[in-house]
Design a protein around this motif. Structure first.
Motif, short mmCIF file in Angstrom:
data_model
loop_
_atom_site.label_atom_id
_atom_site.label_comp_id
_atom_site.label_asym_id
_atom_site.label_seq_id
_atom_site.Cartn_x
_atom_site.Cartn_y
_atom_site.Cartn_z
N GLY A 85 36.77 65.63 33.79
CA GLY A 85 37.57 65.65 31.92
C GLY A 85 38.36 65.84 31.42
N VAL A 86 38.69 66.69 32.61
CA VAL A 86 40.26 68.05 32.24
C VAL A 86 41.97 66.75 32.34
N LYS A 87 42.29 66.97 31.40
CA LYS A 87 43.96 66.38 31.73
C LYS A 87 44.73 67.49 32.21
N ILE A 88 45.20 66.82 33.21
CA ILE A 88 46.08 68.07 34.41
C ILE A 88 47.24 67.72 34.46
N SER A 89 48.34 68.89 34.41
CA SER A 89 49.57 68.13 34.35
C SER A 89 49.96 67.92 35.77
N SER A 90 51.01 66.68 35.67
CA SER A 90 50.29 65.75 36.73
C SER A 90 52.10 67.03 37.64
N PRO A 91 51.11 66.78 38.72
CA PRO A 91 52.02 68.07 39.98
C PRO A 91 53.40 67.33 40.36
N GLN A 92 54.75 66.70 39.87
CA GLN A 92 55.55 67.06 39.65
C GLN A 92 56.38 68.24 38.26
N ASP A 93 55.24 67.23 36.84
CA ASP A 93 55.38 68.22 35.73
C ASP A 93 55.72 69.84 36.89
N THR A 94 54.19 70.26 37.16
CA THR A 94 53.87 70.96 37.25
C THR A 94 54.47 71.96 38.16
N ALA A 95 55.23 71.24 38.78
CA ALA A 95 56.41 71.46 40.16
C ALA A 95 57.15 72.47 39.68
N LYS A 96 57.45 71.56 39.15
CA LYS A 96 59.18 72.12 37.94
C LYS A 96 59.16 73.16 36.93
N TYR A 97 57.82 72.74 36.09
CA TYR A 97 57.45 73.92 35.14
C TYR A 97 57.55 75.13 35.98
N ILE A 98 56.80 75.20 37.05
CA ILE A 98 56.77 76.69 37.83
C ILE A 98 57.73 77.10 38.48
N TYR A 99 58.74 75.85 39.10
CA TYR A 99 59.89 76.39 39.47
C TYR A 99 61.02 77.34 38.43
N TYR A 100 61.12 76.22 37.34
CA TYR A 100 61.92 77.14 36.05
C TYR A 100 61.18 77.48 36.19
N PHE A 101 60.24 78.73 35.35
CA PHE A 101 59.36 79.73 34.99
C PHE A 101 59.72 80.97 35.92
N TYR A 102 59.42 80.32 36.98
CA TYR A 102 60.03 81.38 37.72
C TYR A 102 61.32 82.50 38.11
N THR A 103 62.07 80.60 38.50
CA THR A 103 63.35 81.36 38.93
C THR A 103 64.17 82.03 37.68
N LEU A 104 63.83 81.55 36.54
CA LEU A 104 64.66 81.72 34.61
C LEU A 104 63.80 83.23 34.80
N ASN A 105 63.40 83.70 35.30
CA ASN A 105 63.05 85.21 35.22
C ASN A 105 63.26 86.39 36.02
N ASN A 106 63.88 85.51 37.05
CA ASN A 106 63.69 86.32 37.57
C ASN A 106 62.80 86.24 38.68
N ASN A 119 56.33 65.98 25.82
CA ASN A 119 56.00 64.97 25.55
C ASN A 119 55.62 64.01 26.34
N GLY A 120 56.76 64.06 27.79
CA GLY A 120 56.64 63.27 28.69
C GLY A 120 55.47 63.85 29.70
N MET A 121 55.22 65.75 29.38
CA MET A 121 54.51 66.01 30.15
C MET A 121 53.23 65.78 29.89
N ILE A 122 52.85 65.66 28.45
CA ILE A 122 51.13 64.95 27.90
C ILE A 122 51.43 63.39 28.89
N ASN A 123 52.81 63.04 28.16
CA ASN A 123 52.27 61.05 29.00
C ASN A 123 51.72 60.88 30.49
N HIS A 124 52.54 62.22 31.17
CA HIS A 124 52.30 62.21 32.73
C HIS A 124 50.54 62.64 33.12
#
Length: 769
Positions: free
Chosen positions: A481-502, A469-474
């Motif tokens: 006309g494309v709604k892009i995830s905010s830089p902060q949310d995108t960076a956070k997502y990328i960090y978690y994605f790669y860290t959690l998958n070793n 919900n927060g990511m959508i609102n930000h």
């Protein structure tokens, strides 16, 4: 409402005034709460049904219920009411205390109310545009009203705000289906005026284009605007176009069939400069969108079907005049809607279908995949969502091997899946619904693949690591006309994605992640997991629910098996390597490559030579060099390897296929049938062929062959005659198997050009899956 009644000879008041009288209005509202129809609460007849399109089952049911309510005298109890006060002028237009009904009309610059009283309709203009239109309608009816092929109401202009029309609907019926009666009427309308001109001399079209260029309305989906501009830029201005007189709003709700003659209302949009067939296309398309609620591909089927009784255009003319109908209609209404303060729901329905309809005129400029991407982001334009790691270019310029990740609510993901299923560009669609996302694979008619992940929960295994919900609102809308995830949310997502998958964060993202995340947030995998376990969504009952969903997701999509057969030197290894990469990148599926058999059991020589020596000898030796000629030793060898297939096929199915992997076999059981000598076996072909019946059948089987000369240029492992014999043997086998089971693909491909071979293989897979 006060202005409306002022034009009819009455003044309304909220409170009682000197000399005023009390009246009660009953009404039915629109979805937004505004009044749609209203009438004198003392009316004994549901006259407002005169404005209602009673052609669908839903419409007929509504009309039946309303008539029953009035028959039982329950209308004053069941409909909403409002009490007002009025005074009248000397000669009011109608008696406000008798039976009457008013339709407030569609909001916008052309808004007109319609009053039905004393067996007549009165159009009452409330805007300057509307005044011009009722004056125009009066003149048009005077010009076009007399015909043996259709009928029109008699018209009387009471003043510049009110047009009186006779009721030609009595004993007539609206029909939602186009028929011979409608076709006859259209020919009558067309014959009033026809001409042929160059598009460069078409003033009406030039005016529409000029008005379109002045539109500045960010409510209009940007890709629809871009499509129109591309089509307009590519129009040949020297082309001739057939223009004819047109009604302009020829729809089921403006027509009544009576005694095999069509009665037609609402002539205000009639024109001498509309393209031939305008009214025909308008009837089918408006009815399909606003009444039947069907997608464009079904509307197009209706157009082609009814064309035979309407204008009988050939394919080229049908496409041409449909194109100019769409352009003239869409350009006109986009300008109109841009001047309309509030959009009603139907505007969004129309824009979606119009945008998709224009695709058929862009396929020589844009690929179907590109147009589909444009449609997707126009569909999402007014929705809440956030794309992840999406490029900042025109959305359709997405690389072929890239997919689209969209964070969106579960409900909106479900609606979007339906939209994609109905889109005319989609040939095949595969939906895998997991506990946290929709995984959608779209295949266009030209066999291009587009993968979408519609994510409504961001999870690693069973644990949620970010809230959507927060990511959508930000999310922030880019210039396309494309709604892009905010830089902060995108960076956070990328960090978690790669860290959690070793995994290491790719170099392309490292600076971005470190610039948009705090050091405090960047934790180790263990710390991240500990943090996630503290979240409310990962504790108690929700933890157990997520865990069950996680295990269920494991088996949400099955994989399948592909085999590649052919003589040594035909190029199997190269093809398998390329197909493996294409499946992983474009098909977005994990791949497992196996050689010849499941290999649950080792090769027989392992028992005599040891594992390393046995495998080294195989690598160093040429194929088909075995000396075994004995039936019983061959039978024993075959039984051993056949056991590996019988048992191993279930292991492969459970280990890979059931968990969604694509298994590629470099050779398969077919070698035992067509080339058993390669496995040092000499048995009648019937024995090995019958063994195939007990095996699970691979979904796709490709036999690669080539001219012996080309094979010998690549590898000199087999003789010319051996290559010819084996190629013929494999060919006969695949032909025989294909006839036995047409559901399984057995395809022989001449592997002369790698790109052609890969295209044939991938098209076969995508067409079937």
């Amino acid at each position: 409402m006060r202005n409306l009644f002022k034009n009819t000879g009455y003044k309304l008041y909220l409170k009682q005034q000197s000399g005023s009288k009390r009246i009660s209005f009953s009404y039915i509202p629109n979805q937004d709460g505004s009044v749609r129809w209203f009438w004198n609460s003392r009316s004994k007849k549901p006259l407002f049904l005169k404005f209602y399109n009673i052609t669908t089952i839903k419409g007929k049911l509504f009309a039946f219920v309303v008539r029953m309510i009035f028959f039982l005298r329950l209308q004053r109890l069941l409909f909403k009411k409002e009490t007002l006060y009025y005074t009248s002028e000397e000669n009011p237009l109608f008696d406000i205390m008798n039976d009457w009904a008013i339709f407030t009309g569609t909001q916008g610059p052309n808004n007109k109310a319609v009053l039905f009283a004393d067996n007549c309709f009165f159009k009452i203009a409330s805007t300057k545009n509307a005044k011009n239109l009722i004056n125009k309608e009066y003149k048009i009816i005077t010009y076009s009203g007399i015909s043996t092929l259709y009928s029109a109401p008699s018209a009387y202009l009471i003043n510049d705000c009110v047009l009186k029309l006779s009721d030609i609907s009595n004993n007539g019926k609206r029909q939602k289906k186009f028929s011979e009666v409608h076709a006859k009427a259209l020919h009558g309308i067309k014959e009033k005026h026809q001409t042929m001109i160059k598009i460069s001399n078409w003033k009406h079209f030039d005016t529409l284009i000029e008005n379109f260029s002045t539109i500045d309305d960010n409510r209009i989906p940007p890709n629809l605007t871009r499509k129109l501009k591309i089509i307009l830029e590519n129009i040949d201005k020297d082309e001739m176009i057939h223009l004819s007189f047109s009604h302009g709003d020829f729809t089921p709700w403006n027509c009544f069939v009576k005694d095999d003659i069509l009665g037609i209302y609402d002539w205000e949009l009639a024109s001498f400069e509309k393209p031939k067939g305008f009214d025909f296309f308008h009837f089918i398309i408006q009815n399909g969108i606003l009444v039947q609620h069907i997608p464009w591909k079904e509307i197009l089927v209706q157009i082609r079907k009814h064309n035979k009784i309407a204008f009988n255009f050939d394919d080229n003319d049908l496409k041409k005049y449909l194109k100019f109908y769409l352009l003239t209609n869409v350009l006109y209404y986009l300008k109109l809607y841009s001047e309309q303060e509030q959009w009603h729901l139907q505007v969004h329905w129309l824009l979606k279908v119009w945008s998709e309809a224009l695709n058929m005129y862009l396929t020589e400029i844009k690929t179907e995949r590109e147009l589909l991407i444009m449609d997707i982001f126009d569909y999402l334009y007014h929705e809440k969502y956030a794309t992840l790691k999406f490029h900042d270019k025109e959305p359709e310029n997405l690389p072929l091997n890239s997919d689209i990740d969209i964070v969106i609510s579960c409900n909106d993901a479900s609606k979007m899946a339906l939209f994609l299923k109905q889109n005319s560009l989609v040939n095949r669609m595969k939906i895998v619904k997991k506990s946290f996302m929709y995984k959608i694979r779209l295949i266009t008619h030209d066999f291009q693949i587009l993968n979408l992940d519609l994510i409504y929960q961001l999870k690693w295994k069973s644990l949620e690591y970010m809230e959507t919900n927060g990511m959508i609102n930000h999310a922030e809308m880019n210039r396309y006309g494309v709604k892009i995830s905010s830089p902060q949310d995108t960076a956070k997502y990328i960090y978690y994605f790669y860290t959690l998958n070793n995994s290491e964060i790719p170099d392309a993202y490292k600076n971005f992640v470190y610039e948009n995340t705090s050091e405090k947030m960047r934790k180790s995998k263990t710390e991240c997991i500990t943090m996630m376990k503290r979240k409310r969504s990962n504790r108690g009952f929700l933890f157990l629910k997520n865990l069950c969903c996680y295990f269920k997701d494991f088996f949400s999509e099955k994989g399948f098996i592909i085999t590649f057969s052919g003589v040594d030197g035909v190029g199997k290894s190269t093809v398998i390597s390329e197909v493996s990469e294409l499946i992983e990148k474009r098909y977005r599926r994990p791949v497992k490559v196996l050689r010849h058999r499941p290999s649950l059991l080792p090769i027989l020589s392992v028992f005599t030579k040891g594992k390393e020596k046995a495998h080294q000898d195989i690598v160093n030796s040429l194929p088909r060099q075995g000396k075994n000629d004995h039936f019983f030793s061959s039978l024993l060898r075959f039984t051993y390897y056949y056991t590996d297939y019988i048992i191993g096929q279930f292991i492969i199915y459970l280990k890979y296929v059931l968990r969604g992997k694509i298994v590629l076999y470099d050779r398969y059981y077919f070698d035992f049938i067509a080339d058993s000598k390669r496995s040092n076996i000499k048995l009648p072909e019937g024995i090995t062929e019958n063994g195939y019946h007990l095996l699970l059948k691979p979904k796709f089987n490709f036999f690669l062959y080539a001219d012996p000369e080309k094979i010998l240029d690549r590898k000199k492992e087999l003789s010319y005659h051996s290559i010819c014999d084996l190629t013929a043997s494999y060919g006969r086998l695949f032909s025989k198997l294909e006839k036995k089971d047409p559901k399984i693909k057995y395809l022989s491909i001449e592997n002369n050009d790698l790109d052609t071979t890969l295209s044939t293989i991938m098209n076969t897979i995508t067409a079937a899956k």
